[in-house]
Design a protein around this motif. Structure first.
Motif: not given
Length: 319
Positions: A205-217
């Protein structure tokens, strides 16, 4: 320097690596350490919290303590060292790496094994207190790699730094990561990864330009985490680039202050490359001890004072 012959003899029940490692991480308790927190504001707008504990009388000596992966300044391997050094007239400055003090850090980046710029900031802060004539650095696991890298990568160490102690040091990060991903270490790897991913979630949420939920998953292993987050957040190409550049092994030949490394031979977190025998034999400042037992940061000894803590104190007192 010749390899040090170890005198460590654990209790009979603590000879297995798993037992000593898990007991030391989950069951050990250290009482009687009073810590006072201070915040160091960093030049990039972030902060590091440090927890001080003091000798009974004013001291001109201080030990800077660096924790391991997903640790903090309240872990028993930190408070145990703090207590012993305080009892022997040495103040202790226990560092919480970015995001490890219970308060999220401000930036997308956080901490990693080679972030010696943060250690340098802490040392400068400690020196600004202007009463310490001697500074010692003791790192545990990830913190051990950082301490050794710091000591060996620069030729301008502050004159007040008199010694470095590294415990369970993953001197070769690629080798150590490979070891952690072995089947026998799966329980450790799962635990580490869960903590790391939980801490990364708020940054979506803080840095949506850096990482996405897809990246995390997409992160299924520690290497994935370093590929997706650690490397990208800290200026490396990928996980392999991070491991190569942040590993302390390449910097050991240049260490010019007395340095003690204690790595147990039954430490399942370490690969063969993490035992720098050649480097120790060729560098008179490097002292390497390889006890048969101890697991990972599990050097259980008498009266709840661990062998590595006593050895660290003896090492600096003999300088």
């Amino acid at each position: 320097m010749p390899i040090i012959e170890s005198t460590y003899k654990p209790p009979f029940w603590a000879k297995k690596s798993f037992t000593s490692t898990v007991f030391s991480g989950l069951a050990r308790r250290v009482k009687g350490v009073v810590q006072t927190r201070e915040r160091i504001d960093l030049d990039d707008g972030d902060f590091i919290d440090v927890d001080w504990s003091y000798a009974e009388n004013p001291s001109d000596r201080v030990i800077i303590l660096l924790h391991g992966l997903e640790g903090n300044a309240q872990r028993p391997y930190i408070t145990g060292a703090s207590k012993l050094f305080n009892q022997n007239e040495v103040d202790a400055c226990a560092v919480n790496f970015r995001g490890c003090s219970g308060v999220p850090n401000k930036l997308y980046r956080s901490y990693h094994s080679g972030a010696t710029e943060d250690l340098d900031a802490v040392i400068k802060y400690v020196l600004e207190k202007n009463r310490y004539k001697e500074i010692y650095i003791k790192g545990i696991s990830l913190g051990a790699n950082m301490a050794l890298k710091y000591a060996g990568e620069r030729n301008d160490l502050p004159k007040e730094i008199k010694a470095v102690v590294a415990i369970s040091a993953p001197c070769d990060l690629k080798g150590s990561c490979d070891a952690l991903m072995h089947l026998k270490n799966r329980h450790y790897a799962i635990r580490f990864l869960a903590h790391l991913k939980d801490k990364l979630k708020p940054k979506l949420e803080q840095f949506p330009q850096n990482i996405s939920l897809r990246d995390l998953n997409s992160i299924k292993s520690l290497v994935d985490f370093d590929n997706v987050y650690t490397s990208k957040a800290h200026g490396f190409k990928d996980a392999i680039d991070y491991y190569e550049k942040a590993s302390c092994l390449q910097f050991l030949p240049n260490i010019k202050v007395p340095t003690l490394i204690i790595n147990a031979l039954n430490d399942s977190f370490l690969s063969a490359e993490c035992y720098p025998v050649k480097e120790a034999k060729q560098n008179p400042n490097l002292h390497l001890e390889m006890p048969k037992y101890g697991g990972h940061v599990g050097f259980i000894d008498k009266r709840n004072v661990y062998y590595n803590e006593r050895k660290a104190l003896d090492f600096i007192n003999q300088l």
